[in-house]
Design a protein around this motif. Structure first.
Motif, PDB file in Angstrom:
ATOM      1  N   LYS A   8     -32.002  -5.407 -45.156  1.00  0.00           N
ATOM      2  CA  LYS A   8     -31.002  -5.107 -44.057  1.00  0.00           C
ATOM      3  C   LYS A   8     -30.421  -3.813 -44.199  1.00  0.00           C
ATOM      4  CE  LYS A   8     -26.916  -7.103 -41.517  1.00  0.00           C
ATOM      5  NZ  LYS A   8     -26.008  -7.972 -41.192  1.00  0.00           N
ATOM      6  N   MET A   9     -30.017  -3.356 -45.318  1.00  0.00           N
ATOM      7  CA  MET A   9     -29.532  -1.799 -45.627  1.00  0.00           C
ATOM      8  C   MET A   9     -30.623  -0.909 -45.330  1.00  0.00           C
ATOM      9  SD  MET A   9     -27.238  -1.999 -49.010  1.00  0.00           S
ATOM     10  CE  MET A   9     -26.878  -0.148 -48.977  1.00  0.00           C
ATOM     11  N   ALA A  10     -31.958  -1.251 -45.624  1.00  0.00           N
ATOM     12  CA  ALA A  10     -33.081  -0.239 -45.465  1.00  0.00           C
ATOM     13  C   ALA A  10     -33.930  -0.381 -44.022  1.00  0.00           C
ATOM     14  CB  ALA A  10     -33.982  -0.394 -46.724  1.00  0.00           C
ATOM     15  N   GLU A  11     -33.135  -1.117 -43.248  1.00  0.00           N
ATOM     16  CA  GLU A  11     -33.993  -1.383 -41.909  1.00  0.00           C
ATOM     17  C   GLU A  11     -34.396  -0.090 -41.250  1.00  0.00           C
ATOM     18  OE1 GLU A  11     -32.067  -5.373 -39.951  1.00  0.00           O
ATOM     19  OE2 GLU A  11     -31.230  -3.416 -39.432  1.00  0.00           O
ATOM     20  N   ARG A  12     -33.886   1.052 -41.458  1.00  0.00           N
ATOM     21  CA  ARG A  12     -34.182   2.110 -40.481  1.00  0.00           C
ATOM     22  C   ARG A  12     -34.581   3.117 -41.671  1.00  0.00           C
ATOM     23  NH1 ARG A  12     -29.115   2.999 -36.457  1.00  0.00           N
ATOM     24  NH2 ARG A  12     -29.554   0.940 -35.216  1.00  0.00           N
ATOM     25  N   LYS A  23     -31.813 -12.862 -55.150  1.00  0.00           N
ATOM     26  CA  LYS A  23     -30.869 -13.176 -54.440  1.00  0.00           C
ATOM     27  C   LYS A  23     -30.156 -12.094 -53.469  1.00  0.00           C
ATOM     28  CE  LYS A  23     -28.727 -16.566 -57.279  1.00  0.00           C
ATOM     29  NZ  LYS A  23     -27.655 -17.086 -58.083  1.00  0.00           N
ATOM     30  N   ASN A  24     -30.734 -10.776 -53.995  1.00  0.00           N
ATOM     31  CA  ASN A  24     -30.364  -9.788 -53.163  1.00  0.00           C
ATOM     32  C   ASN A  24     -31.135  -9.049 -52.099  1.00  0.00           C
ATOM     33  OD1 ASN A  24     -27.846  -8.081 -52.704  1.00  0.00           O
ATOM     34  ND2 ASN A  24     -28.560  -6.376 -54.029  1.00  0.00           N
ATOM     35  N   LEU A  25     -32.458  -9.612 -52.066  1.00  0.00           N
ATOM     36  CA  LEU A  25     -33.543  -9.144 -51.376  1.00  0.00           C
ATOM     37  C   LEU A  25     -33.051  -8.853 -49.905  1.00  0.00           C
ATOM     38  CD1 LEU A  25     -36.410  -7.982 -50.923  1.00  0.00           C
ATOM     39  CD2 LEU A  25     -37.265 -10.451 -50.766  1.00  0.00           C
ATOM     40  N   GLU A  26     -32.485  -9.960 -49.130  1.00  0.00           N
ATOM     41  CA  GLU A  26     -32.523  -9.774 -47.752  1.00  0.00           C
ATOM     42  C   GLU A  26     -31.409  -8.799 -47.409  1.00  0.00           C
ATOM     43  OE1 GLU A  26     -34.169 -11.110 -45.527  1.00  0.00           O
ATOM     44  OE2 GLU A  26     -35.440 -11.908 -47.166  1.00  0.00           O
ATOM     45  N   LEU A  62     -40.688   1.626 -53.492  1.00  0.00           N
ATOM     46  CA  LEU A  62     -41.368   0.345 -53.269  1.00  0.00           C
ATOM     47  C   LEU A  62     -40.636  -0.751 -53.946  1.00  0.00           C
ATOM     48  CD1 LEU A  62     -43.551  -1.481 -51.911  1.00  0.00           C
ATOM     49  CD2 LEU A  62     -44.850  -1.346 -53.948  1.00  0.00           C
ATOM     50  N   PHE A  63     -40.065  -1.858 -53.407  1.00  0.00           N
ATOM     51  CA  PHE A  63     -39.408  -2.904 -53.952  1.00  0.00           C
ATOM     52  C   PHE A  63     -40.479  -3.942 -54.057  1.00  0.00           C
ATOM     53  CE2 PHE A  63     -35.514  -0.681 -52.667  1.00  0.00           C
ATOM     54  CZ  PHE A  63     -34.673  -1.110 -53.731  1.00  0.00           C
ATOM     55  N   LEU A  64     -40.850  -4.351 -55.309  1.00  0.00           N
ATOM     56  CA  LEU A  64     -42.014  -5.669 -55.683  1.00  0.00           C
ATOM     57  C   LEU A  64     -41.077  -6.563 -56.322  1.00  0.00           C
ATOM     58  CD1 LEU A  64     -44.886  -6.376 -55.624  1.00  0.00           C
ATOM     59  CD2 LEU A  64     -45.061  -5.342 -57.736  1.00  0.00           C
ATOM     60  N   GLY A  65     -41.238  -8.040 -55.544  1.00  0.00           N
ATOM     61  CA  GLY A  65     -40.402  -9.073 -56.195  1.00  0.00           C
ATOM     62  C   GLY A  65     -39.584  -9.953 -55.113  1.00  0.00           C
ATOM     63  N   SER A  93     -37.612   4.913 -43.477  1.00  0.00           N
ATOM     64  CA  SER A  93     -39.159   5.234 -43.463  1.00  0.00           C
ATOM     65  C   SER A  93     -39.691   5.236 -44.770  1.00  0.00           C
ATOM     66  CB  SER A  93     -39.638   6.099 -42.727  1.00  0.00           C
ATOM     67  OG  SER A  93     -39.090   7.439 -43.027  1.00  0.00           O
ATOM     68  N   ASN A  94     -38.785   5.580 -45.920  1.00  0.00           N
ATOM     69  CA  ASN A  94     -39.054   5.980 -47.371  1.00  0.00           C
ATOM     70  C   ASN A  94     -39.105   4.570 -48.400  1.00  0.00           C
ATOM     71  OD1 ASN A  94     -36.412   5.873 -47.296  1.00  0.00           O
ATOM     72  ND2 ASN A  94     -35.976   7.921 -48.089  1.00  0.00           N
ATOM     73  N   ILE A  95     -38.755   3.377 -47.458  1.00  0.00           N
ATOM     74  CA  ILE A  95     -38.362   2.264 -48.493  1.00  0.00           C
ATOM     75  C   ILE A  95     -39.306   1.151 -48.056  1.00  0.00           C
ATOM     76  CG2 ILE A  95     -37.003   0.588 -49.234  1.00  0.00           C
ATOM     77  CD1 ILE A  95     -34.902   2.498 -49.047  1.00  0.00           C
ATOM     78  N   GLN A  96     -40.132   0.471 -48.902  1.00  0.00           N
ATOM     79  CA  GLN A  96     -40.912  -0.505 -48.564  1.00  0.00           C
ATOM     80  C   GLN A  96     -40.793  -1.745 -49.318  1.00  0.00           C
ATOM     81  OE1 GLN A  96     -44.710   1.835 -48.937  1.00  0.00           O
ATOM     82  NE2 GLN A  96     -45.381   0.714 -46.839  1.00  0.00           N
ATOM     83  N   PHE A  97     -41.151  -2.925 -48.798  1.00  0.00           N
ATOM     84  CA  PHE A  97     -40.645  -4.075 -49.506  1.00  0.00           C
ATOM     85  C   PHE A  97     -41.953  -5.027 -49.627  1.00  0.00           C
ATOM     86  CE2 PHE A  97     -36.622  -2.930 -47.983  1.00  0.00           C
ATOM     87  CZ  PHE A  97     -35.817  -3.167 -49.231  1.00  0.00           C
ATOM     88  N   LEU A  98     -42.387  -5.652 -50.883  1.00  0.00           N
ATOM     89  CA  LEU A  98     -43.174  -6.496 -50.924  1.00  0.00           C
ATOM     90  C   LEU A  98     -42.527  -7.763 -51.775  1.00  0.00           C
ATOM     91  CD1 LEU A  98     -46.338  -4.736 -52.348  1.00  0.00           C
ATOM     92  CD2 LEU A  98     -46.018  -5.619 -50.124  1.00  0.00           C
ATOM     93  N   GLY A  99     -43.051  -9.015 -51.378  1.00  0.00           N
ATOM     94  CA  GLY A  99     -42.609 -10.138 -51.901  1.00  0.00           C
ATOM     95  C   GLY A  99     -43.038 -10.410 -53.376  1.00  0.00           C
ATOM     96  N   HIS A 100     -42.862 -11.453 -53.908  1.00  0.00           N
ATOM     97  CA  HIS A 100     -43.407 -11.919 -55.140  1.00  0.00           C
ATOM     98  C   HIS A 100     -44.858 -11.865 -55.152  1.00  0.00           C
ATOM     99  CE1 HIS A 100     -43.696 -14.076 -58.904  1.00  0.00           C
ATOM    100  NE2 HIS A 100     -44.506 -14.671 -58.435  1.00  0.00           N
TER     101      HIS A 100
END
Length: 397
Positions: free
Chosen positions: A257-261, A250-253, A244-247, A263-270
């Protein structure tokens, strides 16, 4: 963190005044307007206004930050003329080089001791990050100014022995330094709300699943692309490991894009500090990743947050770094001394084999080591000792 340190020093008998500006660290801060003068935890806080137009224009916000040290110097002149006296001037390192220079000049103005708190090591970090050339005239000028500031400091405080070593290489003479790391931030908001959405997003797919988390600034100097690539390599053979990425950053987008497919990676914003702590504490392993050799110029304080919440850290950082050695020697986590995705993936597969009992034991070990050595209480005690030492030296003159 400064509030925790300042409040502790007030309790120890010191008079602490902070000169700062109206909130502007994040874009959302620009809508906040704090009192120009107030007292918090015994600390006297004086705030100067932002430049006109800083709320609307990013260019003016940048100019506002660059001019802050010079505006503070003018403030010190008025205080000196008015008869104010300070015994110690203390500043950090942002804006790079200029903040230290102005802090040194203000200390001279008041004939005060000078404490230089190096949270990062500039201009060396600027060269390493490619912001300017090592052989250029700008770097030569910055290094000459910074060298003088370091030599003038009565006490130079930095976050690791690695950073202290880098600073020492620029000086021909001995200098008085102390290594005091940051500590887990204190939540002063007293808020008890919790986001149901966050709980749902971070809920493991199965009870046996192990969740890793990267929390904080998602920047371009952390090599997180290699972590994404490693997660791609293990997606089929290690299904019970997720990230899980939390935050924000500059490199978030790019990472999304790299992790679009994936299923084992999620993103939460700030998230607010209060929410972030709960999300981090619910994870099993915290990830710290740095580009090669960056450990010589900065220390990833998110490691202290993980440890403070009893999370072992997976440090993807040079093997000779203090952080890597801490993980190995103190059982504070695991270390990968390479940014090669295949090497990282091998370590992730081993993590994926851990059971809940092993993780629970590791968390207990991390908690004990943290409380004993690098907790807020332990570090604040060290700050008190340092201030008492400076006090004795001033009184012996």
């Amino acid at each position: 963190m400064l509030r925790s340190i300042g409040g502790t020093l007030v309790q120890d008998g010191h008079h602490v005044t902070v000169w700062t500006e109206q909130p502007n660290y994040k874009p959302s801060d620009m809508s906040r307007q704090m009192p120009s003068s107030e007292e918090i935890d015994g600390i006297v806080i004086k705030r100067i206004n932002r430049l006109w137009g800083a709320r609307q224009s990013g260019l003016i916000r940048t100019l506002d930050r660059l001019l802050f040290p010079f505006r503070i110097f003018l403030k010190s002149l008025f205080h000196k003329i008015g008869g104010t006296q300070y015994d110690l001037v203390w500043t950090a390192t942002i804006p790079p080089v200029v903040q230290g220079l102005i802090g040194r000049k203000i200390a001279n103005l008041f004939s005060a001791k000078f404490l230089y708190h190096c949270q990062d090591v500039y201009p060396e970090l600027g060269v390493h990050s490619g912001l300017w050339s090592q052989t250029g005239s700008l770097n030569r000028w910055l290094l000459a100014v910074e060298k003088k500031t370091r030599q003038r400091a009565d006490l130079l405080v930095t976050l690791s022995q690695d950073m202290a070593g880098t600073i020492g290489q620029s000086l021909e003479t001995n200098f008085q330094t102390a290594v005091l790391n940051n500590f887990q931030l204190e939540d002063f908001s007293n808020r008890e709300e919790e986001s149901e959405t966050n709980q749902m997003v971070t809920q493991p797919a199965r009870e046996s699943s192990i969740q890793m988390i990267f929390a904080g600034n998602i920047g371009i100097f952390q090599g997180l692309e290699h972590v994404i690539e490693a997660m791609q390599l293990i997606q089929s053979d290690t299904p019970d490991l997720s990230l899980l990425f939390l935050g924000d950053g500059k490199n978030l987008e790019n990472l999304k894009k790299m992790a679009e497919r994936q299923s084992n990676i999620q993103f939460l914003g700030h998230r607010s500090f209060h929410e972030a702590k709960k999300i981090i504490a619910a994870a099993d392993v915290g990830i710290v990743s740095l580009q090669g050799q960056l450990f010589r110029y900065a220390y990833p304080s998110k490691a202290l947050t993980y440890w403070g919440l009893s999370l072992p850290a997976l440090a993807i950082v040079d093997a000779e770094s203090e952080l890597s050695l801490t993980n190995q020697n103190q059982a504070a986590g695991w270390s990968v001394g390479s940014n090669d995705p295949a090497v990282i993936a091998d370590c992730l597969r081993e993590l994926g084999k851990l059971d809940r009992a092993e993780l629970a034991e590791r968390k207990k070990a991390v908690q004990f080591w943290y409380e004993t050595n690098v907790s807020r209480t332990a570090v604040l005690k060290q700050w008190k000792v340092l201030m008492r030492k400076l006090d004795r030296e001033a009184n012996s003159r």
